[in-house]
Motif scaffolding. Sequence first.
Motif, short mmCIF file in Angstrom:
data_model
loop_
_atom_site.label_atom_id
_atom_site.label_comp_id
_atom_site.label_asym_id
_atom_site.label_seq_id
_atom_site.Cartn_x
_atom_site.Cartn_y
_atom_site.Cartn_z
N LEU A 1 0.76 -1.26 -0.08
CA LEU A 1 0.23 0.25 -0.33
C LEU A 1 0.90 1.05 0.27
CD1 LEU A 1 -2.33 -0.99 2.60
CD2 LEU A 1 -2.72 -1.04 0.78
N ASP B 1 -8.07 6.58 -0.52
CA ASP B 1 -7.01 7.11 -2.00
C ASP B 1 -6.86 5.28 -2.36
OD1 ASP B 1 -7.45 9.65 -1.90
OD2 ASP B 1 -5.58 10.19 -0.17
N ASN B 2 -5.81 4.66 -1.26
CA ASN B 2 -5.47 3.23 -1.61
C ASN B 2 -6.23 2.63 -2.21
OD1 ASN B 2 -2.81 2.81 -0.83
ND2 ASN B 2 -3.05 3.88 0.86
N PHE C 1 -7.25 3.92 -5.80
CA PHE C 1 -6.23 3.46 -6.80
C PHE C 1 -6.14 2.18 -7.15
CE2 PHE C 1 -2.02 2.24 -7.93
CZ PHE C 1 -1.24 2.49 -8.83
N TRP C 2 -6.32 0.93 -6.22
CA TRP C 2 -6.42 -0.28 -6.54
C TRP C 2 -7.70 -0.46 -7.32
CZ3 TRP C 2 -2.03 -2.65 -7.45
CH2 TRP C 2 -0.80 -2.13 -6.43
N LYS D 1 -9.49 1.76 -8.99
CA LYS D 1 -8.87 1.48 -10.59
C LYS D 1 -8.48 0.67 -11.75
CE LYS D 1 -10.81 6.54 -9.94
NZ LYS D 1 -10.53 8.08 -9.23
N MET D 2 -7.08 0.25 -10.51
CA MET D 2 -6.61 -0.49 -11.53
C MET D 2 -7.28 -1.36 -12.03
SD MET D 2 -3.46 0.52 -11.98
CE MET D 2 -4.09 1.77 -12.30
N TYR D 3 -8.10 -2.04 -10.77
CA TYR D 3 -8.91 -3.77 -11.71
C TYR D 3 -10.24 -3.03 -12.32
CZ TYR D 3 -6.94 -6.52 -8.67
OH TYR D 3 -6.21 -7.61 -7.95
N GLY D 4 -10.64 -1.69 -12.79
CA GLY D 4 -11.45 -1.29 -14.25
C GLY D 4 -11.56 -0.76 -13.19
N ALA E 1 -8.19 -4.25 0.21
CA ALA E 1 -7.38 -4.12 -1.71
C ALA E 1 -7.75 -4.75 -2.61
CB ALA E 1 -5.88 -2.72 -1.74
N ALA E 2 -8.23 -5.76 -2.29
CA ALA E 2 -7.84 -7.11 -3.29
C ALA E 2 -9.37 -7.20 -3.07
CB ALA E 2 -7.54 -8.19 -2.67
N LYS F 1 -5.68 3.92 -17.00
CA LYS F 1 -4.95 3.45 -15.75
C LYS F 1 -3.38 3.98 -16.06
CE LYS F 1 -7.17 -1.22 -15.92
NZ LYS F 1 -7.56 -2.35 -16.47
N THR G 1 -4.50 6.97 -14.63
CA THR G 1 -4.78 6.67 -12.61
C THR G 1 -3.48 7.39 -12.03
OG1 THR G 1 -7.09 5.94 -13.15
CG2 THR G 1 -5.73 5.62 -11.38
N PHE H 1 -1.85 9.90 -9.27
CA PHE H 1 -1.58 9.60 -8.35
C PHE H 1 -0.24 9.62 -7.56
CE2 PHE H 1 -1.61 6.14 -4.70
CZ PHE H 1 -2.08 6.05 -3.76
N LYS I 1 -0.70 13.54 -6.87
CA LYS I 1 -0.96 13.86 -5.79
C LYS I 1 -0.39 13.24 -4.48
CE LYS I 1 -5.49 13.05 -3.42
NZ LYS I 1 -6.77 11.94 -3.33
N ILE J 1 4.68 -3.06 -4.30
CA ILE J 1 3.71 -2.49 -5.43
C ILE J 1 3.59 -3.31 -6.13
CG2 ILE J 1 2.66 -0.45 -5.92
CD1 ILE J 1 3.70 0.42 -2.95
N ARG K 1 1.98 -6.59 -6.82
CA ARG K 1 0.70 -6.44 -6.66
C ARG K 1 0.00 -5.35 -7.87
NH1 ARG K 1 -2.95 -4.85 -1.74
NH2 ARG K 1 -4.62 -6.07 -1.85
N THR L 1 -2.82 -6.95 -11.20
CA THR L 1 -4.16 -6.25 -11.32
C THR L 1 -3.94 -6.82 -13.54
OG1 THR L 1 -3.18 -4.34 -11.64
CG2 THR L 1 -3.89 -4.63 -9.35
N PRO L 2 -5.21 -6.11 -14.12
CA PRO L 2 -4.72 -6.11 -15.53
C PRO L 2 -4.33 -4.85 -15.58
CG PRO L 2 -7.64 -6.03 -15.09
CD PRO L 2 -6.98 -5.71 -13.45
N VAL L 3 -3.45 -4.60 -15.78
CA VAL L 3 -2.66 -3.40 -16.11
C VAL L 3 -1.05 -3.99 -16.61
CG1 VAL L 3 -1.82 -2.81 -13.65
CG2 VAL L 3 -1.09 -1.13 -15.49
#
Lengths: 310, 382
Positions: free
Chosen positions: A85, A93-94, A97-98, A100-103, A145-146, B3, B6, B10, B13, B221, B224, B228-230
Amino acid sequence: MLTLSNVKKSFDSREIIKGVSLQIERGESFGLLGPNGAGKSTLISMICGLIPYGAGEIRIDGKVVGKQLKEIKQIIGVVPQDIALYPSMSAMDNLLFWGKMYGLSGKAAKIRAQEVLEIVGLADRAKGRIETFSGGMKRRINIGAALMHRPQLLIMDEPTVGIDPQSRNHILETVKSLNEQGMTVIYTSHYMEEVEYLCKRIAIIDEGKLIASGTKKDLSNRLAGGTVLKLTVDSLHPLFIEELKTLNSVEKVIVKPGEEIDVHLHSKMEMVAEVILLASRSGIHIHNMQLQEANLETLFLQLTGRTLRE
Amino acid sequence: MKKVITICLFEIKRTFKKKSAYVIMLGMPLLFTFLFGTLFGSDAEVSFQIALVDEEQTAVSQHIVQRLMLDEMISYNIVSGHEAKEALANHEVQGIVMLEKGIAEKLRNGEPAVRFQHPPGMSTAPLVKQQVNQVLYSIDVYATAATVGSGYLNEDWETVYGKLSKNEGQIQVWTEQRTSGSAGNPMMGVSYSSAGFSIMFVMMMMLTMTGALIEARQAGIWSRLFTTPVTRYQVLFGYFLSFFIVGWIQFFLLIVLSTVLFGVNWGSPGGLLLLITTLLLCVVGLGMAIASLVKTAEQQNAIGTLVIISTCMLGGVYWPISLVPDIMQKIANFVPQTWAMEAFTTLIAESGNVGDILLPIAVLFGFAIVFLSVGLSRMKYA
């Protein structure tokens, strides 16, 4: 949900994972148990597609890891061993963020983040910076987050390392509840009591090999002499010891200093009566008797000659 | 792209949440600009005294005197040879510029025409030499014109030279100097420090920011992120974009603040836009290259700081590169700051525009390609 077929992995010509095969059903809570360095995290990394596997095949929801990774990543949620994190950012925020990373879109991510904070019991700390949280709270957000994208398969790699008992209980209850709601869970740990509590099926891994797997009952039945009857007697009569060894229910007898005897039984409680009867017939007076039931720790000890936390 | 944006937003920020970022971003460069700017003297301030001896007393020598006296940075006192020596002995002046007899003849023949005497270790000697040479260079234009003109007009050289020098205001001598490439006006004082310390602290800021790559890798990080799909490219591009935008914000704020606080005129906006964009590509590339070559954030900080401080020294960020020995000036060509400072000097001190800074831009772009190639190809992801 997840199938591993003879999966192997080598680093620098040293085989780390030695042909692991597993099948985990949808909605199941599956425990992966093993000591540090057993290969659990490597196996998890291969399942998540972080490192390629050398041989065999891994399928998640019918899709092959390594070939359909994008689709697979959308249905799995990974809780890493590290607290992955951003410490200077808030819990909200964390999570955003995660998400949005998953769409997830901005609005959907906000709604889900609030739900996740409720799930992990930190809704009142949404704006708190991660660096100000206790170890247990960090772990809970790490799990949160997961969960942002509502994964079908939640993979947890030692999620309770180094936290207080209260936070551990909260995490275990959260995971149990998620599983009861239908989420498939893979839980790796070297804490056998966590795995025993959460998981219906368990696999024990050591030195990259799957050394045992099945339900808790299956594994207990595999444990010969796992139940130990600890006796403290008035005298160690040699004839009594010899007759003890001849009983069908007894696997082995260990005589210890201080008039103590460890009688390893084939697990069944009713066999205890046989031992007491024999003592009575032999004129041996039992001062103290303690029954130690078989568990995964003893099974691991029996299979490897080492304890889980070694 | 969502992404990438994002990750970029981030990171921006995250950067602006840290109070220390404002110190490196604005506080330190403005403080250093003020301190060093004062040390070198403000742009218009007279900072040292030189005795000027005119032994020739002709139209040519008086023209040189007149041009030297126009200089705002060096104060020339016109004295006799004897008085000059006394003043130097008494430390009333820092050096003597002597226009020797026969200066017109020497100029015509391309011989050394001016003698500059100064005590050993005079730090500003190269600057005085440069300014005298600059004046002589412009005078040489008249001298050459007079030589050609005397042939056509059948008049003696001195007469033609006198006529030409009277029309000086109509001749754009400074323009010719600028296009010559090496005889430009020196950038001094706060302007110099503003450009120099902006470069240095943007580099420092980028070092701090690119350290985030290593911290993220160490904290797990990145591992991790890749569950994810990135893709790797999305992650790297997101980070790169954030570094670039923060660098631009920093430069923009420094330009605005130095203009308001110190009255620095940064010159052509178009040139500035091109220069800063190229310089940032180069600086971000350097940060990423360092981040890709080290294992820990501590290593990155130590090595990065060393690289930045030493190359800034070499590249003329703290003091004019003309002050260092020739060999160092040659080595300086291999650091990007040298080219950035050259471009800033062209824009700020010589009122240059885009066309005048194409060479330094091309060199900086070359550096950027090399650094980014190293950074992207060697980046460790887990």
